[in-house]
Design a protein around this motif. Structure first.
Motif: not given
Length: 541
Positions: A284-291
């Motif tokens: 998800l981080q690689n796909y730009g999902v903010p966390m």
């Protein structure tokens, strides 16, 4: 309906005594009571071994002699006014109501990633409302999963796809199955969740007990029936199907990619991925999902004889009507760190809950009867992003992994244990005392004080000594410590807005893994909430 609060009766009372006492409080004859529904039952142990139940009841009366034309509600109001007792009032009881569906059309069924409590309840609500959801689960169905977990405990051979953390029912399937929560609930989602659990096989008592629990054996049957209900209403559930990528266009989700290379289209995708989906967090981080990294807690599990805990909490070694006693303990260390008991398992087992090769994590588990010889609970200390070596969203994951690597190495993949007296002296245990380990998975003596950072070890020792003043024997030298308890909650929070969506619209972070719940009930409630958010926008098929 009239509500009576603070009705007190001794533990072991006869069922008819409830009606007799209620009638006395209302100043009516017992035969004037139509029905009694228990809304709350808690234990008063202040005068142990004299123990009492404290009840909240909803009472419906038969038609009373009163002026013609008065409604039942007006009759009940008159009774409340006449008695003038602070214990009684008109019941404010209201049920849960699902949202009115939206008007946007769905071209594809909503996708729910994960079949833990958040995913199952989200999927169930969507299915019952006509949205035909598709649930994707990396692990396997609960029956196959149970076989794989039992084999792991017996042989030590781990399947990283389906284990204590992954598979139908989520991590809670191999736990005590606690159903209490501190989440504020004006929408009555908690009531709904408990009623659904009862509908699919839980005992009636969970609807009113102060600390309800199901047990791993009952919970496994319930999640299977929930899955069958989802399918019956037009939904679909796929096991062994891990999501490895997202499809999006112009900031909106348009589907997912599975490990089999399949692209599945969807306008709404729910991330109910659980607190241990570390590879999914990275994806998800690689796909730009903010966390972002968030605080959680780590520590060790401690085992004591259940009879000792019963004596402290009840004043007796055994009270059949109550079963095994529990406890909840907190302490603030001299360095300001909070130390507290977590996921206490009366009559339970410490289990190997690992999900990654070369790393070891533990958890606690009880069967419904809580019939094991030992009580166990996690004793944990809060850690924050300040404790992590770097300031990245996955820094907490790296912190967990380092502890689990040390735990695995120090006992060659077995559960490492140490007597508390030796932990306190920083010495290696060589023999057991009067407490024998109740474990699921092989164990071995090891130096637990070398796994956790020294500041956490010091906080734990302070806490255990303090708890010994509250529960005699809690700090006994032969109490068994086991490690490492590292999966207390998610180490990340996946950001979502007031519509419960990520920055990528149509993507709904949900449940404990996304950082919005802590336990079975709150995760299930968040699953219901996300289902409402989807239904509020879209119309059913």
């Amino acid at each position: 309906m009239i509500q009576i609060t603070q009705l007190k009766l001794p533990v072991g009372h006869q069922p008819e005594e409830l009606k007799t006492k209620a009638a006395k409080i209302l100043r009516v004859a017992p035969d004037k009571i139509e029905t009694i529904v228990i809304r709350r039952q808690s234990l008063d142990a202040r005068k142990k071994p004299e123990l009492f139940y404290i009840y909240t009841l909803d009472v419906e009366l038969k038609s009373l002699k009163c002026p013609k034309g008065k409604t039942k509600k007006e009759q009940e109001k008159a009774v409340v006014h006449k008695v003038k007792n602070v214990q009684i009032l008109l019941s404010p009881r209201e049920g849960y109501c699902f949202v009115k569906p939206g008007i946007q059309k769905l071209a594809h069924p909503p996708i729910v990633i994960g079949t833990g409590p958040a995913g199952l309840f989200c999927g169930l609500m969507l299915a019952r409302e006509g949205y035909r959801p598709l649930l994707l689960e990396r692990g396997f169905d609960v029956l196959k999963r149970q076989e794989m977990v039992t084999q792991f405990w017996e042989t030590g051979i781990l399947d990283v796809r389906s284990n204590v953390q992954f598979g139908e029912g989520g991590a809670g399937t191999f736990s005590d199955g606690k159903l209490n929560t501190l989440v504020k609930d004006p929408q009555r989602r908690n009531q709904l969740v408990l009623e659904i659990f009862r509908e699919f096989g839980a005992n009636e008592e969970i609807l009113y007990q102060n600390k309800p629990h199901i047990g791993t054996d009952v919970l496994s049957r319930i999640v299977k029936r929930m899955r069958e209900e989802i399918i019956r209403f037009g939904g679909e559930v796929r096991f062994g199907c891990q999501v490895t990528g997202l499809l999006s266009e112009q900031g909106r989700i348009c589907g997912v990619v599975t490990e089999q290379g399949e692209n599945i289209s969807a306008e709404a995708v729910v991330l109910a991925i659980g607190h241990s989906s570390r590879d999914t967090f990275a994806m998800l981080q690689n796909y730009g999902v903010p966390m972002s990294a968030k605080a959680f807690a780590v520590g060790l599990r401690i085992q004591h004889p259940q009879k000792m805990i019963n004596c402290s909490q009840y004043g007796k070694e055994r009270i059949p009507e109550l079963g095994a006693a529990d406890y909840k303990l907190t302490w603030k260390s001299s360095l300001g760190r909070g130390v507290y008991s977590f996921c206490m398992c009366p009559g339970g087992y410490v289990v190997n809950a690992s999900s990654e090769s070369g790393k070891l994590a533990i958890n606690g588990m009880s069967y419904h009867d809580r019939g094991g010889a030992n009580a166990n609970s996690a004793l944990i200390v809060t850690v924050t992003p300040d404790d992590f070596p770097d300031n990245t969203p996955l820094a907490g994951v790296a912190f967990q992994r380092r502890l689990e690597e040390l735990a695995y190495q120090c006992a060659d993949g077995k559960i490492p244990i140490q007597l508390y007296g030796d932990f306190r002296k920083k010495g290696l245990s060589s023999a057991l005392g009067d407490v024998f380990p109740q474990m699921k998975g092989a164990w071995e003596f090891a130096a637990l004080h070398q796994i956790l950072p020294p500041v956490l070890c010091e906080a734990l020792m302070e806490g255990i000594e303090s708890f010994g003043q509250k529960i005699p024997g809690f700090n006994r030298a032969d109490a068994i410590l086991a490690g490492v308890e590292s999966r207390t909650s998610s180490p990340v929070r996946i950001w979502r807005d007031e519509q419960l969506e990520s920055k990528i619209k149509g993507l709904f972070p949900c449940g404990e893994g996304a950082g919005y719940a802590g336990g079975i009930t709150s995760a299930a409630m968040d699953g219901v909430r996300v289902a409402e958010a989807i239904a509020r926008r879209y119309s059913p098929f």
